[in-house]
Design an enzyme around this catalytic site. Sequence first.
Site, PDB file in Angstrom:
ATOM      1  N   SER A 278      42.199  40.177  35.521  1.00  0.00           N
ATOM      2  CA  SER A 278      41.909  41.063  36.656  1.00  0.00           C
ATOM      3  C   SER A 278      40.457  40.851  37.047  1.00  0.00           C
ATOM      4  O   SER A 278      39.696  40.242  36.302  1.00  0.00           O
ATOM      5  CB  SER A 278      42.106  42.522  36.249  1.00  0.00           C
ATOM      6  OG  SER A 278      40.977  42.992  35.534  1.00  0.00           O
ATOM      7  N   ASP A 279      40.056  41.334  38.206  1.00  0.00           N
ATOM      8  CA  ASP A 279      38.622  41.408  38.443  1.00  0.00           C
ATOM      9  C   ASP A 279      38.127  42.703  37.798  1.00  0.00           C
ATOM     10  O   ASP A 279      38.906  43.494  37.275  1.00  0.00           O
ATOM     11  CB  ASP A 279      38.283  41.326  39.946  1.00  0.00           C
ATOM     12  CG  ASP A 279      36.838  40.855  40.155  1.00  0.00           C
ATOM     13  OD1 ASP A 279      36.065  40.871  39.177  1.00  0.00           O
ATOM     14  OD2 ASP A 279      36.474  40.479  41.272  1.00  0.00           O
ATOM     15  N   TRP A 280      36.850  42.910  37.848  1.00  0.00           N
ATOM     16  CA  TRP A 280      36.186  44.000  37.133  1.00  0.00           C
ATOM     17  C   TRP A 280      36.860  45.352  37.453  1.00  0.00           C
ATOM     18  O   TRP A 280      36.699  45.896  38.530  1.00  0.00           O
ATOM     19  CB  TRP A 280      34.721  43.991  37.572  1.00  0.00           C
ATOM     20  CG  TRP A 280      33.790  44.904  36.873  1.00  0.00           C
ATOM     21  CD1 TRP A 280      33.670  46.253  37.086  1.00  0.00           C
ATOM     22  CD2 TRP A 280      32.816  44.564  35.886  1.00  0.00           C
ATOM     23  NE1 TRP A 280      32.681  46.762  36.289  1.00  0.00           N
ATOM     24  CE2 TRP A 280      32.137  45.739  35.547  1.00  0.00           C
ATOM     25  CE3 TRP A 280      32.450  43.373  35.255  1.00  0.00           C
ATOM     26  CZ2 TRP A 280      31.101  45.777  34.621  1.00  0.00           C
ATOM     27  CZ3 TRP A 280      31.413  43.401  34.328  1.00  0.00           C
ATOM     28  CH2 TRP A 280      30.758  44.590  34.020  1.00  0.00           C
ATOM     29  N   ASN A 281      37.643  45.844  36.539  1.00  0.00           N
ATOM     30  CA  ASN A 281      38.388  47.097  36.702  1.00  0.00           C
ATOM     31  C   ASN A 281      39.250  47.128  37.963  1.00  0.00           C
ATOM     32  O   ASN A 281      39.528  48.201  38.506  1.00  0.00           O
ATOM     33  CB  ASN A 281      37.457  48.311  36.677  1.00  0.00           C
ATOM     34  CG  ASN A 281      38.239  49.605  36.539  1.00  0.00           C
ATOM     35  OD1 ASN A 281      39.302  49.638  35.906  1.00  0.00           O
ATOM     36  ND2 ASN A 281      37.747  50.675  37.149  1.00  0.00           N
ATOM     37  N   SER A 282      39.671  45.984  38.429  1.00  0.00           N
ATOM     38  CA  SER A 282      40.535  46.009  39.623  1.00  0.00           C
ATOM     39  C   SER A 282      41.887  46.642  39.296  1.00  0.00           C
ATOM     40  O   SER A 282      42.598  47.085  40.192  1.00  0.00           O
ATOM     41  CB  SER A 282      40.712  44.614  40.228  1.00  0.00           C
ATOM     42  OG  SER A 282      41.437  43.771  39.373  1.00  0.00           O
TER      43      SER A 282
END
Length: 742
Positions: A278-282
């Site tokens: 995932s992207d940062w906390n996406s």
Amino acid sequence: MKAVFGFSILLALTGCTTSNTSNRVESLLNQMTLREKIGQMNQYSVGPELTGPEGAQNDRYSQFENGEVGSAINLIGHKDIRKLQELVVEKSRLGIPLVFAHDVIHGYKTIFPIPLAESCSWDLQAIEKSARIAAKEAAADGQNWTFAPMVDISRDPRWGRVMEGAGEDPYWGSLVAAARVRGFQGEDLSDPLTLASCAKHFAGYGFAESGKDYNSALIGRNDLRNFVLPPFKSANNANTATFMNSFNDIDGVPATGNKWLVNDVLRKEWMFDGVLVSDWNSVGELVNHGVVKDRAEASALALKAGTDMDMEGANFIDNLEGLVLNGSLPESLIDDAVRRILHLKQNLGLLDDPYRYLDSKREQEIVMHSQHLEASLDMARKSIVLLKNENALLPLKDVSSVAVIGPLAKDKDAPIGSWRAQGKSNSAVSFHEGLVNKLGNKVQIAYAEGCKLSIGPNNFLNKLKIEQEDRSGFPGALAVAKKSDVVFMVLGEPAFMSGEARSRSDIGLPGLQLELLQEVYKVNENIVLVLMNGRPLCIPWEEGNIPAILETWHLGSRAGDAIADVIVGDYNPSGKLTMSFPRSEGQIPIYYNYRNTGRPENDNDLVFYQHHMDVDRTPLFPFGHGLSYTTFDYSNLAVRTMDNELEITVDVANTGERQGEEVVMLYVRDKVASVSRPVLELKGVRKILVDPGGQKTVKFALTKEDLSFYNVLEEFVFEPGAFEISVGTSSTDLLTETVQFN
Ligand code: NOJ
């Protein structure tokens, strides 16, 4: 006891042969508890280097010890990495090593030009080499995985992340994506001098509405297929080990929860079997998007949509176990994700030896090697684009005095650019240093800062404040300008004015710089504007008045040396733009491969056609634009229809007085198709070196596949008919022939 057990499993695994990779992963998987499996899917940012908002406050230390974390990012230095790796390998029950990741975007400690700049070199070998060196340095310092290349196509220079990409074109973007994947990964991922690469951000992130980072993207399927996805597909074909989700939604569906995009396209159609992070906390942000009610639902949606690893959000580790235990999720989905993660670790050689990348001798020998700095210089020279050069003001000749003015003239930080990995602040060769080194005492060099550019902290985590008031440096600047033969105005953006979260609505020269330039122009018009910036700028006054403009982007560790080489003519510039420069922000998105529409723009005075009333329809500098100190003439374009391909030849003559490199571009236009096709599409590029007075015949071939596109049924088809074939020096300077190709 635990530690011994951890090691014994590891040693047992080490005994397997490489052909037994799958058995090995399966046998490990069989021994894991559900919690341990989910732990592999959990990735934390560790240490002081944050590259996003601070995340969950779990007891991370215990989670590492308990095998509840599979990967760490942003931990720097082989010594600290070893400590954490030891903790996990020795303390956790199964001792499965972590995989360490970092954003190694354009160099690690030796900094190369920002990727947008590199893409303007049109030199795939050099781009691959730059990624290779970045990987070597990062891997020698203990990293295993880079979150690069960013392969997002963008048509919006307001979006700060254009600095990380290869511009607006899917064909070129695809070639660059593959070159960078090859560069980072090399031949063999288990080689301790390579990194796993990550094609990001999947997908549509570069189409953020109004260029505002993280914003929604409105992309039709046809545009998605034909413009946005090709570089990702190319990265996949080049065997990138991993992909990353993007933050945005496309037409209401957040990418991190988009089953069609990931499961159907990426996994089934493209058969990608690597890790999707995932992207940062996406994952957690799916709640903010309003498509799930809480982090548990977010975790379930992201997992079902194909996300294997949760970056920084702790959504998976906090929620997936409960969801499996209460029967809401099948454990098989978790097994699939963990299998992919373990395969990545296996391929990186980490299951054989968790400390494989940790060798202080290697780090000392490799990082900042003099050959790397030489390669950075070479890449920097190639990335410079000469935008304008009236009366051949450049290269410098017959001058006895120059003035160097501007807030970036002595700036050693801006050229390091954003996403600088471990590039040291203020460590680049500045413009001023480069020029002084080059000119020695042959020419008098006067300097004035003129104005300040930013105030307060200039770093990745803070909003940059631009100086708007202080004109106290103006008189000094005017004084040195008046007494000099030529004035170099070194203006642009500081490093952290582009990159993530650095969207701008006004993309002119920030702060007082334009005013300073205009004042200097009143006393001396003999100006070379040296731009340092991370995105195309909107500079109509500058283009209309300043005789010479050099686009130097953020060029990396050796910036000043590279620019000086171009200024004195030791290097003949050959870079060309991979992104259009607008005349005004109102033209954005502006790109060369637009569709004709029913009322095409034109040069007549009639009103009921597509146009803006207040600005010329063309870009200020078009895609492909870039001058040389010599001139090239194109002639004899010939297109021959063979059985299954078109053969295209053109003669390119060097009509100037010095040797030069020319980027020869091939474009096509599909005249009639089932969906409206772009007025021009890049389909071939050759970079050639021609001696003065010399000529070269350049040859291209186009197959039916090259001329295919995705139709409304999302099938990749060739539709026979008439094609315009154009070859030339930029997207607006072309010879064209029309052929029938059936
Ligand atoms: C967020 C960015 O969007 C992504 O590109 C980057 O890799 C991660 N943060 C980690 O730093």
